[in-house]
Design an enzyme around this catalytic site. Structure first.
Site, PDB file in Angstrom:
ATOM      1  N   SER A 133       0.793  -1.232   0.000  1.00 46.73           N
ATOM      2  CA  SER A 133       0.000   0.000   0.000  1.00 46.73           C
ATOM      3  C   SER A 133       0.819   1.272   0.000  1.00 46.73           C
ATOM      4  O   SER A 133       0.341   2.296  -0.460  1.00 46.73           O
ATOM      5  CB  SER A 133      -0.922  -0.001   1.199  1.00 46.73           C
ATOM      6  N   HIS A 175      -5.328  -4.184  -1.154  1.00 47.96           N
ATOM      7  CA  HIS A 175      -5.213  -3.019  -2.038  1.00 47.96           C
ATOM      8  C   HIS A 175      -5.393  -3.380  -3.504  1.00 47.96           C
ATOM      9  O   HIS A 175      -4.985  -2.628  -4.391  1.00 47.96           O
ATOM     10  CB  HIS A 175      -3.885  -2.294  -1.799  1.00 47.96           C
ATOM     11  N   LYS A 235     -12.105  -0.886   1.400  1.00 47.44           N
ATOM     12  CA  LYS A 235     -11.341  -0.001   0.518  1.00 47.44           C
ATOM     13  C   LYS A 235     -12.067   0.101  -0.824  1.00 47.44           C
ATOM     14  O   LYS A 235     -13.088   0.770  -0.893  1.00 47.44           O
ATOM     15  CB  LYS A 235      -9.889  -0.468   0.465  1.00 47.44           C
TER      16      LYS A 235
HETATM   17  C1  LIG Z   1      -5.872  -1.568   5.336  1.00 45.78           C
HETATM   18  C2  LIG Z   1      -5.137  -2.861   5.316  1.00 45.78           C
HETATM   19  C3  LIG Z   1      -5.611  -3.977   5.999  1.00 45.78           C
HETATM   20  C4  LIG Z   1      -6.742  -3.877   6.955  1.00 45.78           C
HETATM   21  O1  LIG Z   1      -7.968  -3.777   6.302  1.00 45.78           O
HETATM   22  P1  LIG Z   1      -9.161  -3.019   7.042  1.00 45.78           P
HETATM   23  O2  LIG Z   1     -10.370  -3.562   6.391  1.00 45.78           O
HETATM   24  O3  LIG Z   1      -8.928  -1.558   6.827  1.00 45.78           O
HETATM   25  O4  LIG Z   1      -9.065  -3.375   8.492  1.00 45.78           O
HETATM   26  C5  LIG Z   1      -4.983  -5.192   5.810  1.00 45.78           C
HETATM   27  N1  LIG Z   1      -3.917  -5.316   5.004  1.00 45.78           N
HETATM   28  C6  LIG Z   1      -3.400  -4.252   4.354  1.00 45.78           C
HETATM   29  C7  LIG Z   1      -2.237  -4.445   3.480  1.00 45.78           C
HETATM   30  C8  LIG Z   1      -3.990  -2.990   4.503  1.00 45.78           C
HETATM   31  O5  LIG Z   1      -3.461  -1.930   3.900  1.00 45.78           O
END
Ligand SMILES: *Cc1c(COP(=O)(O)O)cnc(C)c1O
Length: 405
Positions: free
Chosen positions: A189, A217, A248
């Protein structure tokens, strides 16, 4: 309070380093994405364009998704009413899990409160319950994976980021009776780089290791149906467990894993972070299902996202503003100093109506502080040009290094 001094001391250190985090007070307005209202500390409301949202495709405002959430809340109420075991399993959860299993070409899926919880609960359960488990973790893995591995108390071996040769060396050195789990991400990310998934699966298979892939992502954005990078590269059947988020690109909330019926049933049956917590509200599950269904059929959002990402990169290149090269939708601009990053972010917000959160330690290593832009289908060409103009002016004012190539 006598204890507050203990808290304040550490907060003061953060502030002195420039790593203290200030939240921007935003109000999203349905249908207006990426526009939002920012309320300043003085209570003044102003419109800003959001350039760092992980609602990458604006699905949080999609009429089908909003309608599914509103309709389900009206018909079923708000909360699920319990844990999945005790009265909480709703029809909408089962529909969502079937949708996710289909998205990833797997027999089953299991949903969690968030992506963080899905990583934490699954890796901690695999690592603690499988015999002689060893988790081989990419050095760039997300905090939620690291915490899950730590909690499992399994032996952990860190391999150099995206370095298949290093992974192979470390797999080869493990005892034959170890249950090996290779844990990694597809799109990272913060740098936006993408894992060599096929080569990782190749060495994992050679050494009899299972694979655990975080596609947080990537889901919704890569692959013909939004199944992620593994779908795009025709590799979904080679990955043991695919993990994703509904928060996301799908624009809602929640996390999940997809895999065989056995692995999902195993996590369902043994993971504390799945068992002992209230199930997602049915309206959330229904909205997520609507979003996944839409993105399975529609390529328009993905195509336009690619176009706008390319347009922003070209604009930055034209002015010699350095950004990290990668094959994803994430455009990181390195500033390499927490105070300067914060200052640029404040200027962009105050003078240009552009909201981009400074990214600092511990999200990224010290000295690699950055602005991280996430162009999407809702950013107009004019929005992009405005951002490039703003950065160009700020680069002059703040004497930030330009690309010399
Ligand atoms: C944001 C993120 C998560 C967590 O996901 P959420 O649904 O926001 O708790 C897990 N892995 C990565 C790589 C992330 O960037």
């Amino acid at each position: 309070m006598p204890f507050d001094r203990l808290f304040r001391d550490q907060l003061d250190t953060l502030k002195a380093e420039g790593n203290y985090r200030y939240f921007a007070d935003l109000t999203r307005r349905c249908g207006a994405h990426p526009r939002a209202t920012n309320t300043t500390e003085d209570g003044v409301a102003r419109e800003v364009t959001v350039w760092c949202s992980n609602d990458y495709l604006g699905m949080g405002h999609h009429p089908d998704v909003v309608a599914a959430m509103a309709r389900t809340a009206q018909t079923c109420g708000t909360g699920a009413g319990g844990t999945r075991n005790i009265s909480g399993t709703q029809h909408q959860h089962l529909e969502l899990e079937a949708e996710l299993a289909d998205l990833h070409g797997k027999a089953a899926a299991l949903i969690f409160s968030s992506g963080y919880v899905s990583n934490w609960a699954t890796l901690s359960t695999l690592g603690s319950r499988l015999p002689n488990a060893v988790i081989l973790s990419d050095a760039g893995n997300h905090a939620s994976m690291i915490e899950g591995i730590r909690h499992s108390k399994a032996r952990k071996v860190i391999w150099a980021h995206n370095d298949v040769a290093d992974l192979e060396r470390k797999l080869a050195a493990l005892p034959a009776n170890a249950t090996k789990i290779v844990a990694f991400e597809s799109v990272y990310s913060m740098d936006g780089d993408i894992a060599p998934i096929e080569a990782i699966c190749d060495v994992a298979e050679t050494y009899g290791a299972m694979t655990y892939l975080d596609e947080v992502h990537a889901v919704g954005m890569y692959g013909p149906r939004g199944g992620g990078v593994a779908e795009e590269r025709g590799l979904m059947d080679r990955v043991t467990v695919i993990e994703g988020t509904l928060g996301k690109a799908f624009g809602v909330m929640g996390g999940y894993i997809a895999g065989s019926a056995e692995v999902c049933d195993f996590i369902r049956s043994f993971a504390s972070g799945f068992i002992f917590t209230t199930a997602l509200p049915p309206a959330i599950a229904a909205a997520a299902t609507a979003s996944i269904r839409h993105l399975k059929e529609s390529r328009a959002e993905r195509d336009l996202q690619k176009r706008q990402v390319a347009r922003l990169r070209a604009g930055l290149d034209r002015h010699g503003i350095p950004h990290m090269a990668n094959d994803s939708h994430i455009v990181p601009v390195l500033i390499k100093d927490p105070v300067k990053t914060r200052m640029l972010s404040d200027y962009l917000m105050d003078e240009w109506g552009i909201y981009v959160q400074p990214i600092n330690y511990p999200t990224v290593p010290k000295g690699t502080e950055r602005l991280r832009f996430t162009p999407g289908p809702a950013h107009s060409d004019a929005d992009i040009d405005h951002l490039v103009d703003a950065l160009n002016v700020l680069w002059k004012q703040c004497a930030v290094a330009r690309a010399t190539a």
